[in-house]
Design an enzyme around this catalytic site. Structure first.
Site, PDB file in Angstrom:
ATOM      1  CD  GLU A  64     -16.316  67.830  58.393  1.00 40.38           C
ATOM      2  OE1 GLU A  64     -15.551  68.307  57.536  1.00 40.38           O
ATOM      3  OE2 GLU A  64     -16.541  68.382  59.480  1.00 40.38           O
TER       4      GLU A  64
ATOM      5  CE  LYS B 138      -6.983  64.072  54.646  1.00 39.98           C
ATOM      6  NZ  LYS B 138      -6.405  64.547  53.389  1.00 39.98           N
TER       7      LYS B 138
ATOM      8  CG  ASP C 213      -6.957  63.806  46.741  1.00 38.19           C
ATOM      9  OD1 ASP C 213      -6.099  64.515  47.297  1.00 38.19           O
ATOM     10  OD2 ASP C 213      -6.672  62.871  45.967  1.00 38.19           O
TER      11      ASP C 213
ATOM     12  CD  GLU D 136      -8.800  70.057  50.420  1.00 40.35           C
ATOM     13  OE1 GLU D 136      -8.692  70.678  51.517  1.00 40.35           O
ATOM     14  OE2 GLU D 136      -8.012  69.173  50.055  1.00 40.35           O
TER      15      GLU D 136
ATOM     16  CE1 TYR E 158     -19.085  70.328  47.461  1.00 39.42           C
ATOM     17  CE2 TYR E 158     -17.078  70.448  46.134  1.00 39.42           C
ATOM     18  CZ  TYR E 158     -18.439  70.217  46.238  1.00 39.42           C
ATOM     19  OH  TYR E 158     -19.154  69.876  45.133  1.00 39.42           O
TER      20      TYR E 158
ATOM     21  CE  LYS F  92      -4.722  60.733  53.794  1.00 43.22           C
ATOM     22  NZ  LYS F  92      -3.353  60.491  53.407  1.00 43.22           N
TER      23      LYS F  92
ATOM     24  CB  CYS G 203       1.563  58.222  11.969  1.00 47.55           C
ATOM     25  SG  CYS G 203      -0.106  57.794  12.425  1.00 47.55           S
TER      26      CYS G 203
ATOM     27  CB  CYS H 187      -1.363  56.986   8.198  1.00 44.23           C
ATOM     28  SG  CYS H 187      -0.593  58.519   8.725  1.00 44.23           S
TER      29      CYS H 187
ATOM     30  CB  CYS I  37      -0.114  61.531  12.911  1.00 46.68           C
ATOM     31  SG  CYS I  37      -0.405  61.135  11.193  1.00 46.68           S
TER      32      CYS I  37
ATOM     33  CB  CYS J 178      -3.794  59.913   9.512  1.00 43.07           C
ATOM     34  SG  CYS J 178      -3.604  58.907  10.982  1.00 43.07           S
TER      35      CYS J 178
HETATM   36  S1  IVH Z   1     -10.239  69.757  58.818  1.00 41.04           S
HETATM   37  C1  IVH Z   1      -6.537  71.248  61.794  1.00 41.04           C
HETATM   38  N1  IVH Z   1     -11.835  68.614  57.104  1.00 41.04           N
HETATM   39  O1  IVH Z   1      -6.834  67.499  54.858  1.00 41.04           O
HETATM   40  C2  IVH Z   1      -6.817  70.790  60.415  1.00 41.04           C
HETATM   41  N2  IVH Z   1      -9.560  68.904  56.509  1.00 41.04           N
HETATM   42  O2  IVH Z   1      -4.327  66.642  56.359  1.00 41.04           O
HETATM   43  C3  IVH Z   1      -8.292  70.695  60.169  1.00 41.04           C
HETATM   44  N3  IVH Z   1      -9.057  68.093  54.238  1.00 41.04           N
HETATM   45  O3  IVH Z   1      -4.847  70.198  54.338  1.00 41.04           O
HETATM   46  C4  IVH Z   1      -8.580  70.225  58.815  1.00 41.04           C
HETATM   47  N4  IVH Z   1     -11.086  67.432  53.732  1.00 41.04           N
HETATM   48  O4  IVH Z   1      -7.073  70.450  53.286  1.00 41.04           O
HETATM   49  C5  IVH Z   1     -10.577  69.030  57.352  1.00 41.04           C
HETATM   50  N5  IVH Z   1     -13.404  67.636  55.675  1.00 41.04           N
HETATM   51  C6  IVH Z   1     -12.150  68.053  55.919  1.00 41.04           C
HETATM   52  C7  IVH Z   1     -11.123  67.921  54.984  1.00 41.04           C
HETATM   53  C8  IVH Z   1      -9.834  68.344  55.305  1.00 41.04           C
HETATM   54  C9  IVH Z   1      -9.841  67.547  53.303  1.00 41.04           C
HETATM   55  C10 IVH Z   1      -7.602  68.333  54.071  1.00 41.04           C
HETATM   56  C11 IVH Z   1      -7.188  69.712  54.452  1.00 41.04           C
HETATM   57  C12 IVH Z   1      -5.835  69.580  55.093  1.00 41.04           C
HETATM   58  C13 IVH Z   1      -5.605  68.123  55.097  1.00 41.04           C
HETATM   59  C14 IVH Z   1      -5.103  67.750  56.453  1.00 41.04           C
END
Ligand code: IVH
Length: 674
Positions: free
Chosen positions: A114, A116, A118, A176, A226, A317, A411, A414, A429, A435
């Site tokens: 999936e 991740k 942010d 998230e 999401y 990551k 400024c 100007c 300004c 200006c």
């Molecule tokens: S699953 C047991 N899926 O990553 C934890 N986490 O470092 C299961 N995060 O704070 C988490 N995308 O907010 C999962 N597709 C995703 C994610 C996700 C972002 C974040 C989550 C958590 C952090 C974990």
């Protein structure tokens, strides 16, 4: 309309909005344009304003209970919100898979891969399909209850529905909250245009929005949710795998990541990761890696947890896109509203394949927070395709010659004084009309309908006229007729357009004192204030000569605005522009004498439908009598004129003990002055 009709109309709008939201966020197939969506949304909002008693619990406008809080309540998670271990390269990924395989001998393992996200992790509670609570991750054990803010998120279902499965009595969904890139850029552009603070990245913007105690602020921010997991479900819904969970969540109305895969081998996981890293700039949301999960839920159970991290999942990551470089210089850029933004000029450096030589530092506060100085070594960071930023200053490398950054006094465009009112994040300004950086905005404002009302100039020709160097300041507008030949060189500008433009400039010379004051674009001086200044001072000479004390006595003018007005007329270059405008022939009839303004300074509100005259006409009459006509009831409101079908304003006025006149009473009242 009776209440039943109102409610049925509201339900229809809510259902339509929910359908379009689903199409947009879940199916990724918008069924209407954003502007059409906004129209539906505003129609619902207007109905709710008019009939507050009929507001529906699941309204997407979320005014219900939308009270500002003084602080958030804490709440302990029934199922703790754990974190994920990290891997950073292929070798570490394979080691993660080996550890899982060793614990599941002779079993095939599939992986769910999936995005991740942010953003910020939150937990959502649904009881019998109704969203009852939203809680932040906090420290994983205890988070903050932010239900009201969460409810303002457009793509988050407030009520669950499904054609294919029963709705559980209890469902706790994890996911998230984030701000999609497009919304983030739009928000920053809008804030910049308004001269307000911008956010360094979508994550900060999302975090800042969720931490607002006033849900109406959160509502105005383009957040999205999401889903990525289920913490609890009663009664249990039969699910075998992680990917089935995502599909079910999606069916219930949750958005899930725009990409996710099931891989049969860890090599395929590596390939999926590389693919997404490539596609990252084209994704609608910011991600900082992928999450790799063992797909089979039974296998997940077998693997269990090691201290606070699951053995069945890890975060893969993306390589950090940061690099070290030095700050050569700091420039201050002046925006269209006069806001000064510091920009660090860097020794060019490649970050994630792109050469970065400039990075915005947003405002002087950010400079202080980072403690960045000219000559410093800094980490520059790029996330996805979002604007680079300075992550940190390496104090170990600071040379003795490093120069602290100070806000310029003048400024850079100007040379007018730079001002930074107390409590504000941005320096500005004070050059206003003069200006060059602020010229286009000043011109657009100057020619707008409620100012000098020069048709076509603002929208159509302003940029070209600036390019031709025909407008150094707004007074040059009145000399454009001397440059017919040059005007004809502008694309699409024919003889007829030139003549129309010159005619409307000529016609604009006869104006009112109030419109002229408004046109000057003095900070804090809107239409109403301009009218009050015109009424109070009567002549340009008197206004120009007024000191702060005298200005403060004007209705509608507070301490700060008084200072701004006085500053404006003290600046030599502003006076020059004003003089040139008058010399060019701008003139007006003397405003109505104060003795003939019996309502001077009073604040009036008009609501409902007036049958004898339009609201516009009633507004003009009140203004001519010296009143300011406002859109909302406050403690300062003198009187509310309530026409037919007056709604919440009438109620509010009655509650606040504000005097109310019917249309008939109003007509009789103004009779005495005619
Ligand atoms: S699953 C047991 N899926 O990553 C934890 N986490 O470092 C299961 N995060 O704070 C988490 N995308 O907010 C999962 N597709 C995703 C994610 C996700 C972002 C974040 C989550 C958590 C952090 C974990």
């Amino acid at each position: 309309m009776d209440n039943i009709a109102v409610i049925s109309q509201m339900r229809q709008l809510i259902n339509l909005l929910a359908q379009h939201n689903h199409a947009y966020y879940v199916m990724d197939q918008p069924s209407i344009t954003d502007s059409e969506y906004d129209q539906l949304f505003h129609q619902l909002k207007a109905l709710e304003e008019q009939y507050p008693d009929c507001i529906q619990a699941d309204t997407p406008t979320n005014k219900v209970g939308g009270q500002a809080l003084s602080k958030f309540e804490n709440m302990t998670h029934t199922v703790p919100m754990l974190s994920l271990g990290n891997v950073f390269n292929e070798e570490e990924l394979f080691a993660f898979a080996r550890r899982a395989e060793e614990r599941l001998p002779n079993q095939q393992i599939q992986y769910d891969v999936e995005l991740k996200f942010d953003g910020l992790a939150i937990s959502l509670w649904y009881e019998n399909g109704v969203l009852v609570r939203g809680v932040t991750r906090g420290d994983g054990e205890t988070g903050e209850v932010i239900t009201e803010n969460i409810k303002t998120i457009r793509n988050l279902p407030k009520i669950l529905s499904s054609d294919t499965s029963a709705i559980p009595e209890l469902l706790e969904v994890r996911g998230e909250v984030l701000m999609p890139k497009a919304g983030f850029e739009k928000l920053n552009a809008e804030n910049e245009a308004k001269g307000e603070k911008t956010f360094a990245n979508p994550r900060n913007a999302a975090a800042g929005s969720l931490r607002q105690l006033d849900p109406n602020i959160a509502a105005a921010r383009p957040l999205a949710f999401y889903a990525y997991g289920i913490a609890q479900c009663e009664p249990m819904h039969h699910l075998n795998t992680m990917s089935e969970s995502l599909t079910w969540l999606n069916q219930l109305g949750f958005a899930v990541g725009e990409r996710h895969f099931v891989c049969d081998s860890i090599q395929d996981v590596q390939a999926a990761y590389e693919k997404i890293n490539q596609e990252r700039p084209s994704l609608s949301v910011e991600i900082d890696g992928m999450v790799i999960k063992v797909n089979d839920l039974k296998q997940q159970k077998q693997l269990g947890f090691l201290s606070r991290e699951p053995r069945w999942a890890t975060a893969y990551k993306f390589p950090a896109v940061a690099a070290l470089t030095t700050v050569d210089h700091i420039d201050w850029q002046v925006g269209r509203t006069g806001a000064l933004t510091p920009v660090a000029r860097l020794n060019p450096v490649a970050v994630g394949g792109v050469t970065i030589s400039n990075v915005t530092l947003h405002n002087i506060g950010e400079i202080h927070r980072l403690d960045v100085r000219i000559g410093d070594t800094v980490s520059v960071y790029r996330s996805g395709d979002v604007i680079p930023k300075v992550e940190k200053v390496w104090l170990d490398f600071r040379p003795d010659t490093a120069i602290p950054v100070v806000l310029p006094e003048c400024c850079p465009v100007c040379a007018s004084p730079v001002v930074m009112p107390e409590g504000e994040a941005l320096a500005r300004c004070s050059g206003g009309l003069y200006c060059a950086a602020q010229r286009i905005e000043a011109i657009r404002h100057f020619v707008s309908r409620k100012a000098m009302d020069i048709e076509g100039l603002g929208d159509r020709w302003a940029e070209s006229l600036l390019h031709l160097d025909l407008l150094k300041d707004v007074s040059d507008i009145y000399h454009l007729h001397e440059h017919r030949e040059k005007l004809l060189t502008i694309e699409k500008m024919g003889e007829k357009s030139v003549q129309n433009l010159i005619d409307s400039i000529e016609n604009s010379k006869k104006t009112t004192f109030a419109n002229f004051i408004f046109a000057l674009g003095i900070r804090g001086v809107g239409e109403n204030t301009s009218r009050m200044l015109s009424n109070t001072f009567q002549t340009l000479e008197a206004l120009r000569a007024a000191d702060v004390e005298a200005l403060k006595k004007t209705p509608d003018v507070g301490d700060i605005t008084a200072e701004w007005i006085a500053d404006f007329f003290q600046a030599e270059h502003n006076l020059e522009v004003v003089n040139r405008l008058i010399e060019a022939g701008i003139h007006w009839d003397a405003p109505i004498a104060p003795s003939r303004q019996p309502l001077n300074g009073e604040s009036w509100v008009i609501t409902g439908t007036l049958s004898q005259m339009g609201r516009e006409e009633a507004t003009q009459i009140l203004q001519a009598l010296g009143a300011r006509v406002s859109g909302s009831i406050s403690s300062k409101t003198k009187c509310l004129v309530a026409g037919e079908k007056a709604g919440s304003k009438l109620e509010k006025a009655e509650k606040a003990g504000v005097k109310v006149m019917t249309e008939a009473e109003f007509l009789e009242f103004i009779q005495q002055y005619q």
